[in-house]
Write a protein that holds these residues in place. Structure first.
Motif, short mmCIF file in Angstrom:
data_model
loop_
_atom_site.label_atom_id
_atom_site.label_comp_id
_atom_site.label_asym_id
_atom_site.label_seq_id
_atom_site.Cartn_x
_atom_site.Cartn_y
_atom_site.Cartn_z
N ARG A 1 0.76 -1.22 0.08
CA ARG A 1 -0.01 -0.01 -0.10
C ARG A 1 0.98 1.33 -0.03
O ARG A 1 1.95 1.16 0.86
N ALA A 2 0.77 2.18 -0.96
CA ALA A 2 1.40 3.29 -1.18
C ALA A 2 0.43 4.60 -1.74
O ALA A 2 -0.75 4.33 -1.98
N ALA A 3 0.74 5.64 -1.39
CA ALA A 3 0.23 6.80 -1.71
C ALA A 3 -0.07 6.79 -3.25
O ALA A 3 -1.23 7.62 -3.59
N SER A 4 0.73 6.32 -4.15
CA SER A 4 0.37 6.16 -5.49
C SER A 4 -0.47 5.10 -5.88
O SER A 4 -0.80 5.10 -6.99
N GLY A 5 -0.70 4.18 -5.03
CA GLY A 5 -1.75 3.13 -5.38
C GLY A 5 -1.30 1.85 -4.89
O GLY A 5 -0.43 1.78 -3.68
N VAL A 6 -2.19 0.92 -4.98
CA VAL A 6 -1.98 -0.53 -4.16
C VAL A 6 -1.09 -1.53 -5.41
O VAL A 6 -1.81 -1.51 -6.63
#
Length: 299
Positions: free
Chosen positions: A55-60
């Protein structure tokens, strides 16, 4: 025997996130809250003892373990959904659930649908939301009328797709504007209207009819076909558009083709269905009818 497999709720949540790379869109597809999807995936990771998603701010993104799990369970889960849908649909065999590209649905299908209702009054049709990034794994749709977004696109292996209509494009304008057009060159020097996703349709059409677009030509783009057609009707310029979308306008004389000739985009609209699902009586009846309508309309 101790049951080690996770619940279907958790698998559906995980597969939804895997397909979309996004918890919010997975929740929309499953008709639950984003929090419910997040909790279900967390339970699945705890149950299996591995991390399935990064999980990251740019997406999964899927971890290697997540990618492996998806490969192993996606087919069986889809098969279970199909089986459940068939059993549940047995007493409702005369219900047809459709998902149709909105522009084609509004401009081409809806004006013809009364004919289907007249021929098959026993079949109830339910329209479901169309997704432009459709992967055709939804259990709430029996048939799709979907857009082939680009020439050469390959449909997913699990989908049986049959071309209906929409490859042919023509140049149209209001009758008053057409009076001053005496050939291809005159047409191409008028204000040009186009769909903003398919600006190159003008080059396809001009090449097909032996014309030459002016260097660095400019025009007005529209992201909705209905707005593009309305602009042409209002006399704003000449529009290049799929013939099937303007058949009613041409027949009524609200639009004309000032220069004969057409071009093929290689795209168009297709009737799509899952290969693994046996068609119900309603599915077969509609498939036969819509293909007939497309043939009559020149598809």
């Amino acid at each position: 025997m101790r049951i080690r497999s996770p619940s279907l709720v958790e698998l559906h949540a995980f597969l939804g996130v895997a397909r979309h790379g996004n918890f919010h869109r997975a929740a929309d597809e499953l008709c639950v809250t984003q929090a419910a999807v997040s909790r279900a995936v967390a339970r699945l990771e705890k149950h299996l003892g591995v991390q399935l998603l990064d999980r990251a701010a740019s997406g999964v993104r899927l971890t290697p373990a997540g990618a492996d799990l998806r490969r192993q369970v996606e087919g069986p889960v889809a098969a279970l959904e199909a089986a459940a849908g068939q059993v549940r649909a047995l007493p409702e065999a005369l219900r047809l659930r459709l998902s149709v590209v909105p522009s084609l649905g509004n401009l081409w299908l809806m004006p013809r649908l009364e004919d289907f209702r007249h021929r098959h009054p026993e079949i109830d049709i339910e329209f479901r939301q169309y997704h432009h990034d459709e992967d055709f794994t939804r259990a709430d749709v029996d048939l799709w009328v979907a857009l082939k977004a680009r020439a050469g696109k390959h449909w997913p292996r699990q989908v049986a797709a049959q071309y209906l209509i929409g490859r042919e494009i023509v140049a149209v304008c209001a009758p008053a504007l057409a009076q001053g057009i005496d050939g291809v060159d005159a047409l191409l020097n008028l204000p040009l209207l186009y769909h903003s996703n398919y600006r190159d349709n003008w080059a396809l059409w001009a090449d097909s009819v032996g014309g030459q677009l002016p260097p660095h030509w400019r025009g007005t783009g529209f992201d909705l076909v209905m707005n593009l057609i309305e602009a042409a009707r209002a006399g704003m310029g000449v529009a290049v558009v799929q013939r099937c979308m303007v058949q009613a306008e041409l027949a009524a004389g609200r639009l004309v083709t000032p220069v004969p000739g057409s071009a093929s985009t290689g795209r168009g609209y297709y009737l799509c269905r899952p290969r693994a699902t046996a068609g119900s009586r309603a599915v077969e009846a509609f498939s036969l009818w819509v293909r007939e309508q497309a043939r009559r309309a020149g598809g």
